[in-house]
Scaffold this active site. Sequence first.
Site, mmCIF file in Angstrom:
data_model
loop_
_atom_site.group_PDB
_atom_site.id
_atom_site.type_symbol
_atom_site.label_atom_id
_atom_site.label_comp_id
_atom_site.label_asym_id
_atom_site.label_seq_id
_atom_site.Cartn_x
_atom_site.Cartn_y
_atom_site.Cartn_z
ATOM 1 N N ASP A 39 0.816 -1.218 0.000
ATOM 2 C CA ASP A 39 0.000 0.000 0.000
ATOM 3 C C ASP A 39 0.852 1.271 0.000
ATOM 4 O OD1 ASP A 39 -2.111 -1.842 0.335
ATOM 5 O OD2 ASP A 39 -1.974 -1.684 2.514
ATOM 6 N N GLU A 98 -11.260 1.050 -3.625
ATOM 7 C CA GLU A 98 -10.573 1.423 -2.389
ATOM 8 C C GLU A 98 -9.320 2.219 -2.733
ATOM 9 O OE1 GLU A 98 -9.386 -2.219 -0.412
ATOM 10 O OE2 GLU A 98 -8.828 -3.145 -2.312
#
Length: 526
Positions: free
Chosen positions: A15, A187
């Site tokens: 991420d 997301e």
Amino acid sequence: MSTIVNPILRGFNPDPSICRVGDDYYIATSTFEWFPGVQIHHSRDLIHWRLLTHVLTRKSQLDMQGNIDSGGVWAPCLSYDNGTFYLIYTDVKSRIGAYKDTHNYLVTATHIEGPWSEPVYLNSSGFDPSLFHDEDGRKWIVNMLWDSRKGHNRFAGVVLQEYSLKEQKLIGPITNIFRGTELKLTEGPHLYKYNGYYYLLTAEGGTQYNHAATMARSRNIQGPYEVDPTNPILTSAGRPDLALQKAGHASLVDTPAGEWYMVHLCGRPVKDKFCNLGRETAIQRCDWTGDGWLRLSGGSRYPQVHVQAPDLAPHPFEPESAKDDFNAPALNMNWSTLRIPADPSWLSLEERPGYLRLRGMESMISTHKQSLVARRQQAFRCEAETYLEFAPDHFQQMAGLILYYDTKDYVYLRVTYHEERGVGLGILQSVNGVQDELLEADVSMNGISRFRLKVVIDREIAQFYYMNTEEHWTAIGGLIDITHLSDDYPDYIRFTGTFIGMCVQDLSGTRKYADFDYFVYTENGQ
């Protein structure tokens, strides 16, 4: 012409959120249940990277005791504006089933190495929050919206709300600006402004083998957003031949000369679909088209291992030592603890100088207080060695060398005690929560108080060793398949990676300690 070799952050570093300040580039990555929270890597040329610092170093910033496996810190966003660094993160308390308890916070610092502030609570409406600093001075937060209702899209879109720096809270209306593309599972949103457009970069398709990065744009920050007609702009889906799989969850940065790069999540299977190293960070060079859309250089949407580097002076860093003698007053930056910070109640580098002393606490399945210090496995082929002193006198006392994924999956070479056989060496393995004593305590160690232990990993296979009195390594337990130490085992989704470390348990509560003299970690290629 210089070349970047991917992944740039190997091992469990998912991420990525990239930020440039002057000539310095910083990447923040998720740390989940491992403490301290949020790793920050630093580069000056986008080729060479070093682990520089952590952001969440105090329990007041991150209290994860009792957090579930693959809970904790998700998808931090690092940004900089007007002399201040901003870091937004999610602390996930639950994630299984219909509901997700996802608390979002903001911390700040005037220097990347801190000190970082106490957290400001933002919201809990979803995860993956990101902060955007607009040209007019206003600040906006986007996060994905979670909808727990039956029959509804759980990934319910990207919501936008203004953040008041003066009031230190979210203000004004909440607007759902983007409900995603046909890839779904929207997301990881990030906002950028370029040539008069607001660009919304999202992760879609789920963080496995259909993962992707998609783009949409609008002249107005609140939308409506026009979807890139050639989405996804980055993916590995449908290309099992690629070295970098799971490509998605991206973040953008430009160089002073106007070159653009995208950092993104990826995974490298060791066997079949199993990624024992966890989700890693790679980088791709990008270009803007004449009609204002972003593309990977070369026109493909697929991630490349070798990428053209920017026109920047090379800036390598000194290599790290493979051996930690525990002579420093604090743990070095590569070590992590599980859910709880290192504190003198269970960890000391001062009680016996030159040794790491760990006092035994709870079992390997505990989500509260484990005496475990570990580092990321960052290469397919590697080995680790440690030397410990331990004198167990009860079967509830154990210490040794562990390969750890989470409370359900680990392999543990440990010294323990048996009422009839005395001190012994054996191996515990847990696969999907089912523990098996591969060797209970079958190798007698009576009369020995110092134990030299080693593990050698070759992709999906591990072999443990111990050193006997004849000063040579002896294999113990045979070859062990460690594919279960991966994101992809069994069939539910989890998000970390394999760690190698030292741990002590004392289930009797007397906190029997072990002293570790050193730890060596070496790699044999990527």
